[in-house]
Design an enzyme around this catalytic site. Sequence first.
Site, mmCIF file in Angstrom:
data_model
loop_
_atom_site.group_PDB
_atom_site.id
_atom_site.type_symbol
_atom_site.label_atom_id
_atom_site.label_comp_id
_atom_site.label_asym_id
_atom_site.label_seq_id
_atom_site.Cartn_x
_atom_site.Cartn_y
_atom_site.Cartn_z
ATOM 1 N N HIS A 46 -12.085 -4.215 8.827
ATOM 2 C CA HIS A 46 -12.624 -4.133 7.457
ATOM 3 C C HIS A 46 -13.973 -3.421 7.491
ATOM 4 O O HIS A 46 -14.916 -3.833 6.830
ATOM 5 C CB HIS A 46 -12.822 -5.527 6.862
ATOM 6 N N GLU A 60 0.804 -1.222 0.000
ATOM 7 C CA GLU A 60 0.000 0.000 0.000
ATOM 8 C C GLU A 60 0.834 1.267 0.000
ATOM 9 O O GLU A 60 0.453 2.264 -0.614
ATOM 10 C CB GLU A 60 -0.959 0.020 1.199
HETATM 11 C C1 LIG Z 1 -2.856 -4.198 4.126
HETATM 12 C C2 LIG Z 1 -3.827 -5.064 3.415
HETATM 13 N N1 LIG Z 1 -3.904 -5.004 2.067
HETATM 14 C C3 LIG Z 1 -4.784 -5.775 1.412
HETATM 15 C C4 LIG Z 1 -5.608 -6.613 2.083
HETATM 16 C C5 LIG Z 1 -6.646 -7.436 1.351
HETATM 17 N N2 LIG Z 1 -6.219 -8.815 1.317
HETATM 18 C C6 LIG Z 1 -6.605 -9.683 2.267
HETATM 19 S S1 LIG Z 1 -5.877 -11.143 2.091
HETATM 20 C C7 LIG Z 1 -5.026 -10.657 0.733
HETATM 21 C C8 LIG Z 1 -4.093 -11.586 0.065
HETATM 22 C C9 LIG Z 1 -3.006 -11.976 0.965
HETATM 23 O O1 LIG Z 1 -2.128 -12.816 0.313
HETATM 24 P P1 LIG Z 1 -1.066 -13.667 1.117
HETATM 25 O O2 LIG Z 1 -0.278 -12.788 2.006
HETATM 26 O O3 LIG Z 1 -0.327 -14.463 0.119
HETATM 27 O O4 LIG Z 1 -1.950 -14.590 2.053
HETATM 28 P P2 LIG Z 1 -3.024 -15.699 1.604
HETATM 29 O O5 LIG Z 1 -4.326 -15.006 1.443
HETATM 30 O O6 LIG Z 1 -2.553 -16.322 0.349
HETATM 31 O O7 LIG Z 1 -3.088 -16.647 2.748
HETATM 32 C C10 LIG Z 1 -5.335 -9.345 0.422
HETATM 33 C C11 LIG Z 1 -4.799 -8.603 -0.722
HETATM 34 C C12 LIG Z 1 -5.509 -6.631 3.492
HETATM 35 N N3 LIG Z 1 -6.309 -7.402 4.245
HETATM 36 N N4 LIG Z 1 -4.608 -5.863 4.121
#
Ligand SMILES: Cc1ncc(C[n+]2csc(CCOP(=O)(O)OP(=O)(O)O)c2C)c(N)n1
Lengths: 339, 326
Positions: free
Chosen positions: A131, A63
Site C-alpha cells: 500500500h 479491479e
Molecule cells: C485488490 C484490492 N482492492 C481493494 C483493496 C482495498 N480494500 C482492502 S480491504 C477491502 C474490503 C475487503 O472486503 P472483504 O473481502 O469482504 O474482507 P473484509 O474486509 O470484510 O474482511 C478493500 C476494498 C485491496 N486491499 N486490494
Amino acid sequence: MAKMSIAEALRSAIAEEMRRDERIFCIGEDIDIEGGFGGAFTVTLGLSKEFGHDRILDTPISEIMIAGAAVGAAMTGMRPIADVQYGDFLFCMMDQLVNQAAKMTYMSGGAVKVPMVMRAPIGATTRGAQHAQSLEGFFTKVPGLKVICPATAYDAKGMLKTAVRDDSPVLMFEHKLLYGSKGNRAEKDALSPIGEVPDEDYTIPFGEAVIRREGTDVTVVANLLMQYKALEAAKVLEAEGISVEVIDPRSLVPFDYAMVVKSIAKTSRLVIVEEDTKRNGWGAEVAATIAETAIYHLDAPIVRVATFDVPIPFAPIMENYVVPSAQRIADEIRALMKK
Amino acid sequence: MKIKPLPPLTEALGMYEKVRLIRRYEERIYYLFLEGVMPGTIHQSHGQEACAVGMLNHLGVEDYMTSTHRPAGHCLAKGVDLNAMMAEMFAKTTGCCKAYGGAMHTGDLAVGAVPAIAIVGGGMPLAVGIGLSCKMRKTQNVVVCFFGDGASNEGAFHESLNAASIWDLPVVFACENNLYGASTPVGKVMKVLNVADRAAAYGMPGMIVDGNDVFAVQVAADEAVARARGGGGPTLVELKTYRIGGHSRNDACGYRPKEEAAKWLKREPVKIARERILETYPKAAAQLDDCDQRVEAQLDAAIAFAKASPDPKPEDGLKHVYFGGN
Ligand SMILES: Cc1ncc(C[n+]2csc(CCOP(=O)(O)OP(=O)(O)O)c2C)c(N)n1
Ligand SMILES: [Mg+2]
C-alpha cells in the site's frame, strides 16, 4: 477564488465536469456508499447526492472489471473517471490498462478513442509494501497512456478537467499525504497543502511544467510530495548560500523538456527527485533525454534522488530511510555543488 | 444441520481461550493504536474470532493457512508467536516479519502461516499453488485459504476455485462473510444470497456455517479438511459473521444500521463459546475465568516484550532483496 485542499479541488472538478457533460461518470470501490468513505481519500464523498448512484457507480471489489468497464464505456461514447483505492492495485488491472486502454486507438488505426481517466493514490505512509508504491515509472513506459501528477489544488482541478476532456486514456497519480482528507480518513503526518482555486472554469494543458521556486545554482525537478521535500531542502540550502530552482513537471507524459533545458542553461546543474524507485524510473528517462539533447548546459553529472531499489518497508525508521527526505535531497545537492 | 456435541472439556476450553485471546489482542491493539504508539493502519478481526479458531484448531503446524489484510485472528489461531506478532505491530526487530511487513503482512511460514496478503483476493492463487505443492510433494498437508465476501468478486477467486477443483487440490476455501467489503454491503455487489452458492459453478461442495460459533465452525472444518486430506478436493466454507470494529483504524461504521450491529453483538463469538461450554459443562465457569486471566497476563507480557524490543536500523531497509547499491 476559493481556498481548498486537493481532495476538495478534485471533487469540485468532477462535479463541474459531470454537470457540463452527462457522458461523464465515476466508477470505483466504496466511492460514495451512504455513511461510507467517499473513496479511500474522500475525493468522491457526497457526489451521489447530486448525480445519483447511476453516475457515481460503486462497484464490487473487481479491479479488472473496473478498468475494463472504463475502457469499454469510453470506446462507445461515455467518459468514465475510474479510481483505485491504492495505486498498488493498478497491478490487478494491468491487462486492461496496458493491453486494452493504451493500445485500442492505435490498433484501430485511430478509429477508436478511449477518453477515460484512471485516478490512483500513491506514496509511502507506513502501511507496508503493498500500500505504498509510487508507480509512475511503470506507466510512463507505456506508449498510448498520458501520465499526470498534480501536487497543488489548482493543478489538481485544472488537470483533472483536461484529463476528462482528453480523448486518450490518462493516468492521474495523486499523493496520499497531499489530499488533505478529513475526519476518519485523515492521514497522519500529511502535508495537505491548501491552495487558491479560481471560481471560473479553467483547464491546464499537459506538458507544461511550473517553476515553484526560482534559483540560480542548481535545477531540481521533483513531482508530487517530493516537490515539497525539495522546497524544504531549498530553504535550508538558501541559508548556506546555495540558490535552488525547483520545477514541478506536473505531467510526466507529455513532459516539458523545454522548461528544464531553459533552467539548466541558467544553473548548469540538474537534480531529479522522485518517490518512485530509482531503477528505470521517469527520472532515468529525464536524465537520459537531457544527456542526449542538452548535456552541453551541464557543468556536473546529473543526480537522481529516488527511493532505493527495495520494496517499501513497514517500520517508519526504515521507510524514512529508503524514501528521499528533505535532508537526503539537501545532502545530494551540497555534494553536487562541490563537483 | 444437527448440532454436534462439544469436544472434551480441555479442548473446548483451549478453543475458548484462543477466541478470547484474539478478542483481547484486538481490543488492546485498538487502544494502543489510538494512543499513537503504533505506526501504520489496522484492520481488526474481533467479532470473527470463531472463524479463525474453528477452521484452524485441528490443523497441524505442517498445514498451511493464507490470510488477508485482517490477519491477527488467523495468525494467532495458526500458532504464530504472540510476542512476535505484537512486536511486529510496534515495528520492532523481534517482530514476526522483523518490522518489514507490518500489521497487514503478519505471518510466520515456520508454523504454516503464510505472511498475510493485503491485496484483496491476492492470497487465493497462492493457496492453489500451496495446495499443488502439497500434492506434488506427496504430503498429507492441506491449506486453509481465508478471504472475505468482498474478495469473492475478484477474478482471482474464480480462477482459484476452478483450478483447485479440477486438480482436486487439498485446499479449504474459508470465506468470512461479514456482510461488508469496507463500506459496501454485500447485497449491493452480489446477486446470489450466499458466497457458498458459487461453489456449484466450480463443481465443489459449498457449506454455510454459523461463523460466530467456534464449535460449529470446527465441525465444518473437520469435514472439509478430511475431504481435502483424503484427496477429495476443495470445499468452499462460508462463515457468516460480523466485524465488531470498523473496517480499518478509525472507522465509525456510518454505513451499518445500528440495529444490525446490535443484533450481531448479541451473538458475538466469546459469548457464544462461553454459553455453549457452560451448557455442556455447567461447572466450568471458574475454568473459563482462568482462561480470561491467562489471556490478560499473556498480553501484558507481549506488550512489555514488544515495547522493550529494539528498533531496526534505517539501513536494514536495504536488506533481503537484490539492491545493487545505487
Ligand atoms: C485488490 C484490492 N482492492 C481493494 C483493496 C482495498 N480494500 C482492502 S480491504 C477491502 C474490503 C475487503 O472486503 P472483504 O473481502 O469482504 O474482507 P473484509 O474486509 O470484510 O474482511 C478493500 C476494498 C485491496 N486491499 N486490494
Ligand atoms: Mg467482508
